[in-house]
Design an enzyme around this catalytic site. Sequence first.
Site, PDB file in Angstrom:
ATOM      1  N   GLN A 175      36.307  39.181  33.589  1.00 12.69           N
ATOM      2  CA  GLN A 175      37.459  38.284  33.456  1.00 12.69           C
ATOM      3  C   GLN A 175      38.183  38.463  32.122  1.00 12.69           C
ATOM      4  O   GLN A 175      39.298  37.957  31.960  1.00 12.69           O
ATOM      5  CB  GLN A 175      37.021  36.821  33.612  1.00 12.69           C
ATOM      6  CG  GLN A 175      36.709  36.429  35.054  1.00 12.69           C
ATOM      7  CD  GLN A 175      37.932  36.437  35.955  1.00 12.69           C
ATOM      8  OE1 GLN A 175      39.012  36.867  35.565  1.00 12.69           O
ATOM      9  NE2 GLN A 175      37.770  35.972  37.181  1.00 12.69           N
ATOM     10  N   ASP A 259      24.307  43.535  34.715  1.00 11.65           N
ATOM     11  CA  ASP A 259      23.707  42.326  35.286  1.00 11.65           C
ATOM     12  C   ASP A 259      22.183  42.410  35.232  1.00 11.65           C
ATOM     13  O   ASP A 259      21.504  41.426  34.918  1.00 11.65           O
ATOM     14  CB  ASP A 259      24.155  42.139  36.741  1.00 11.65           C
ATOM     15  CG  ASP A 259      25.657  41.962  36.876  1.00 11.65           C
ATOM     16  OD1 ASP A 259      26.289  41.488  35.919  1.00 11.65           O
ATOM     17  OD2 ASP A 259      26.194  42.307  37.947  1.00 11.65           O
TER      18      ASP A 259
END
Length: 333
Positions: A175, A259
């Site tokens: 983002q 991740d």
Amino acid sequence: MSGSLLIAGSIATDHLMSFGGRFADSLVVEQLDKISLSFLVDDLEIRRGGVAANMCFGLGRLGLQPILVGSVGEDFADYRSWLERHGVDCSHVRVSETKHTARFVCTTDATMAQFASFYPGAMSEARLIELAPIVRQVGEPAYVLIGADDPEGMRRHTQECRQRGYPFIADPSQQLAFSEGELIRELVDGAAILFSNEYESHLIEQKTGWSAAEVLDRVGTQVTTLGKDGVRITRKGEEPIVVHAAKDVEAIEPTGVGDAFRSGYLAATAWGLGIERAAQVGCTLAAYVVETVGTQEYSFTPHQFVARIEHSYGAAAAAEVETPLIKHSLTKR
């Protein structure tokens, strides 16, 4: 570290197709304003993804029971079953009444050119999720990780963490490219941990107008992944800690590696291990992901994981990791 781990962020599926020819052969430059094309693809792969789901899967593989926080559609049933079988608590995931789970659809041709679309779908309803009712059921959080998601959802979760005193981890990742400095400052300021890769760390500085030192003034610990060079951990007033990547990695596909690193780092922190060990566990889990196609397709036994820790970081590291890893794995059964 005691307390629950709430992992908030995107939950999505990827639909990946391969076209054996070249898109360019079907494009007429003078007619691009009237483009209407169809390609017969060779295969279709459907992969589970989304940053929060990926991280929860990794934590589950290491014997923890993370709480997944995000918004999905009614088409989430199979994905939910998969995650729950791997130790993830999905009972607090919001199910939209009108939208599908977020989806990435991409076709790649023989030259690696791509046509892709991302449908945010139910992800846009993450802003409707309140953390307090979840905490009342699962207990006070050790951390709330706020990963890439609906921007207003990220803002709401961060604000609520500040208001209620929940320790939070800022992990804005994808983002950052789409967010303005004001939002990024709000997401980062006061975080117990800030996760990013090296490019993202510079993007944070550029968009917030803060120097590296000013960023560090606003967070407890900054963890910056460096790709094949490992990871750097910085804390105010402390010497940086640099941990090299796991050894002898046969890289195949990098999606989801960051991740997985976060999963390993947080698992080791939950086990009570120090920062250097946490980074080593993170780098080791990341190695499993980069060696497989798909973000949640890797597997290992606790003994295999410990052996890989020893190979990369030595016997002392393996000894510290072995006891909590096996204990949590046995408890999970």
